[in-house]
Design a protein around this motif. Structure first.
Motif, PDB file in Angstrom:
ATOM      1  N   ARG A   1       7.482  -0.552  14.843  1.00 24.57           N
ATOM      2  CA  ARG A   1       6.819  -0.731  16.134  1.00 24.57           C
ATOM      3  C   ARG A   1       6.226   0.576  16.659  1.00 24.57           C
ATOM      4  NH1 ARG A   1       6.802  -5.516  17.703  1.00 24.57           N
ATOM      5  NH2 ARG A   1       6.911  -5.547  19.950  1.00 24.57           N
ATOM      6  N   GLU A   2       6.568   1.710  16.020  1.00 24.58           N
ATOM      7  CA  GLU A   2       5.994   2.998  16.395  1.00 24.58           C
ATOM      8  C   GLU A   2       4.713   3.312  15.624  1.00 24.58           C
ATOM      9  OE1 GLU A   2       8.946   6.040  15.907  1.00 24.58           O
ATOM     10  OE2 GLU A   2      10.477   4.824  16.911  1.00 24.58           O
ATOM     11  N   ALA A   3       4.350   2.448  14.668  1.00 25.57           N
ATOM     12  CA  ALA A   3       3.152   2.704  13.858  1.00 25.57           C
ATOM     13  C   ALA A   3       1.929   2.843  14.762  1.00 25.57           C
ATOM     14  CB  ALA A   3       2.942   1.573  12.861  1.00 25.57           C
ATOM     15  N   ASP A   4       1.003   3.675  14.333  1.00 26.31           N
ATOM     16  CA  ASP A   4      -0.203   3.942  15.103  1.00 26.31           C
ATOM     17  C   ASP A   4      -1.397   3.777  14.180  1.00 26.31           C
ATOM     18  OD1 ASP A   4      -1.166   4.813  17.713  1.00 26.31           O
ATOM     19  OD2 ASP A   4      -1.859   6.609  16.684  1.00 26.31           O
ATOM     20  N   GLU A   5      -2.593   3.889  14.701  1.00 29.02           N
ATOM     21  CA  GLU A   5      -3.776   3.699  13.871  1.00 29.02           C
ATOM     22  C   GLU A   5      -3.996   4.824  12.873  1.00 29.02           C
ATOM     23  OE1 GLU A   5      -7.092   5.443  16.958  1.00 29.02           O
ATOM     24  OE2 GLU A   5      -6.629   3.322  16.994  1.00 29.02           O
ATOM     25  N   ALA A   6      -3.263   5.923  12.994  1.00 28.79           N
ATOM     26  CA  ALA A   6      -3.450   7.046  12.085  1.00 28.79           C
ATOM     27  C   ALA A   6      -2.173   7.468  11.370  1.00 28.79           C
ATOM     28  CB  ALA A   6      -4.027   8.241  12.837  1.00 28.79           C
TER      29      ALA A   6
ATOM     30  N   PRO B   1      12.370  10.273  -0.760  1.00 36.00           N
ATOM     31  CA  PRO B   1      13.636  10.682  -1.375  1.00 36.00           C
ATOM     32  C   PRO B   1      14.311  11.828  -0.609  1.00 36.00           C
ATOM     33  CG  PRO B   1      11.976  10.413  -3.053  1.00 36.00           C
ATOM     34  CD  PRO B   1      11.276  10.309  -1.724  1.00 36.00           C
ATOM     35  N   ASP B   2      13.523  12.590   0.153  1.00 36.52           N
ATOM     36  CA  ASP B   2      14.056  13.698   0.933  1.00 36.52           C
ATOM     37  C   ASP B   2      14.433  13.298   2.363  1.00 36.52           C
ATOM     38  OD1 ASP B   2      13.816  15.608  -1.115  1.00 36.52           O
ATOM     39  OD2 ASP B   2      11.692  15.830  -0.690  1.00 36.52           O
ATOM     40  N   GLY B   3      14.247  12.033   2.717  1.00 37.24           N
ATOM     41  CA  GLY B   3      14.583  11.570   4.056  1.00 37.24           C
ATOM     42  C   GLY B   3      13.383  10.974   4.770  1.00 37.24           C
ATOM     43  N   PRO B   4      13.468  10.859   6.101  1.00 35.91           N
ATOM     44  CA  PRO B   4      12.385  10.247   6.864  1.00 35.91           C
ATOM     45  C   PRO B   4      11.112  11.087   6.810  1.00 35.91           C
ATOM     46  CG  PRO B   4      14.290  10.751   8.278  1.00 35.91           C
ATOM     47  CD  PRO B   4      14.599  11.257   6.909  1.00 35.91           C
ATOM     48  N   GLY B   5       9.984  10.400   6.877  1.00 34.23           N
ATOM     49  CA  GLY B   5       8.702  11.083   6.874  1.00 34.23           C
ATOM     50  C   GLY B   5       7.669  10.297   7.647  1.00 34.23           C
ATOM     51  N   VAL B   6       6.478  10.868   7.740  1.00 37.07           N
ATOM     52  CA  VAL B   6       5.356  10.229   8.407  1.00 37.07           C
ATOM     53  C   VAL B   6       4.175  10.283   7.458  1.00 37.07           C
ATOM     54  CG1 VAL B   6       3.797  10.305  10.390  1.00 37.07           C
ATOM     55  CG2 VAL B   6       6.186  10.954  10.676  1.00 37.07           C
ATOM     56  N   LEU B   7       3.584   9.143   7.188  1.00 38.31           N
ATOM     57  CA  LEU B   7       2.376   9.063   6.365  1.00 38.31           C
ATOM     58  C   LEU B   7       1.187   9.038   7.321  1.00 38.31           C
ATOM     59  CD1 LEU B   7       1.051   8.672   3.583  1.00 38.31           C
ATOM     60  CD2 LEU B   7       1.342   6.219   3.906  1.00 38.31           C
ATOM     61  N   VAL B   8       0.288  10.009   7.161  1.00 42.10           N
ATOM     62  CA  VAL B   8      -0.880  10.098   8.041  1.00 42.10           C
ATOM     63  C   VAL B   8      -2.156   9.907   7.224  1.00 42.10           C
ATOM     64  CG1 VAL B   8       0.270  11.613   9.698  1.00 42.10           C
ATOM     65  CG2 VAL B   8      -1.026  12.617   7.836  1.00 42.10           C
TER      66      VAL B   8
ATOM     67  N   ILE C   1       0.836  -1.205   0.000  1.00 46.77           N
ATOM     68  CA  ILE C   1       0.000   0.000   0.000  1.00 46.77           C
ATOM     69  C   ILE C   1       0.868   1.251   0.000  1.00 46.77           C
ATOM     70  CG2 ILE C   1      -1.604   1.352   1.418  1.00 46.77           C
ATOM     71  CD1 ILE C   1      -2.793  -1.411   2.293  1.00 46.77           C
ATOM     72  N   ILE C   2       1.877   1.277   0.856  1.00 49.46           N
ATOM     73  CA  ILE C   2       2.740   2.451   0.960  1.00 49.46           C
ATOM     74  C   ILE C   2       3.532   2.670  -0.328  1.00 49.46           C
ATOM     75  CG2 ILE C   2       4.781   3.367   2.145  1.00 49.46           C
ATOM     76  CD1 ILE C   2       3.554   2.166   4.735  1.00 49.46           C
ATOM     77  N   GLU C   3       4.033   1.606  -0.925  1.00 48.37           N
ATOM     78  CA  GLU C   3       4.822   1.735  -2.151  1.00 48.37           C
ATOM     79  C   GLU C   3       3.983   2.176  -3.341  1.00 48.37           C
ATOM     80  OE1 GLU C   3       6.879  -2.004  -2.472  1.00 48.37           O
ATOM     81  OE2 GLU C   3       8.159  -1.532  -0.749  1.00 48.37           O
ATOM     82  N   ALA C   4       2.660   2.070  -3.244  1.00 49.80           N
ATOM     83  CA  ALA C   4       1.775   2.522  -4.327  1.00 49.80           C
ATOM     84  C   ALA C   4       1.580   4.044  -4.288  1.00 49.80           C
ATOM     85  CB  ALA C   4       0.430   1.818  -4.239  1.00 49.80           C
ATOM     86  N   ILE C   5       1.969   4.675  -3.195  1.00 50.27           N
ATOM     87  CA  ILE C   5       1.818   6.123  -3.048  1.00 50.27           C
ATOM     88  C   ILE C   5       3.032   6.814  -3.647  1.00 50.27           C
ATOM     89  CG2 ILE C   5       1.617   8.013  -1.394  1.00 50.27           C
ATOM     90  CD1 ILE C   5       0.227   5.957   0.480  1.00 50.27           C
ATOM     91  N   ARG C   6       2.785   7.795  -4.497  1.00 52.30           N
ATOM     92  CA  ARG C   6       3.860   8.531  -5.160  1.00 52.30           C
ATOM     93  C   ARG C   6       4.171   9.812  -4.404  1.00 52.30           C
ATOM     94  NH1 ARG C   6       5.122   4.454  -6.357  1.00 52.30           N
ATOM     95  NH2 ARG C   6       4.749   3.366  -8.267  1.00 52.30           N
ATOM     96  N   TYR C   7       5.444  10.072  -4.249  1.00 48.83           N
ATOM     97  CA  TYR C   7       5.963  11.270  -3.585  1.00 48.83           C
ATOM     98  C   TYR C   7       6.761  12.034  -4.633  1.00 48.83           C
ATOM     99  CZ  TYR C   7       8.805  14.034  -0.328  1.00 48.83           C
ATOM    100  OH  TYR C   7       9.426  15.046   0.343  1.00 48.83           O
ATOM    101  N   TRP C   8       6.372  13.266  -4.876  1.00 47.36           N
ATOM    102  CA  TRP C   8       7.049  14.055  -5.891  1.00 47.36           C
ATOM    103  C   TRP C   8       8.243  14.762  -5.261  1.00 47.36           C
ATOM    104  CZ3 TRP C   8       6.098  14.407 -11.118  1.00 47.36           C
ATOM    105  CH2 TRP C   8       5.007  13.665 -11.558  1.00 47.36           C
ATOM    106  N   ALA C   9       9.439  14.462  -5.757  1.00 47.26           N
ATOM    107  CA  ALA C   9      10.673  15.077  -5.261  1.00 47.26           C
ATOM    108  C   ALA C   9      11.268  15.950  -6.356  1.00 47.26           C
ATOM    109  CB  ALA C   9      11.664  14.002  -4.846  1.00 47.26           C
TER     110      ALA C   9
END
Length: 67
Positions: free
Chosen positions: A43-48, A55-62, A16-24
């Motif tokens: 292990r830090e994943a949450d319900e939201a 490509p720009d580094g770490p992020g959070v998908l909400v 699911i996550i790999e299907a999301i495109r991030y424009w860099a």
């Protein structure tokens, strides 16, 4: 939080996550890239939200959470 993800669920989450495109952009061109699940912080994943690598580094998908 601290959920022990079964392999099949983790595979589906990755898909699911790999299907999301991030424009860099490098300042001259913009290109779409797939997000990647940050499995070192799964292990830090949450319900939201879940940690991802962009490509720009770490992020959070909400996403919307009705709680």
């Amino acid at each position: 939080w601290n959920y022990a993800w079964p392999d099949d669920e983790l595979d589906k989450l990755r898909e699911i996550i790999e299907a999301i495109r991030y424009w860099a952009s490098d300042g001259a061109t913009e290109e779409p890239h797939a997000l990647r699940l940050d499995e070192s912080r799964i292990r830090e994943a949450d319900e939201a939200w879940v940690r991802v690598i962009t490509p720009d580094g770490p992020g959070v998908l909400v996403w919307f959470n009705s709680d």
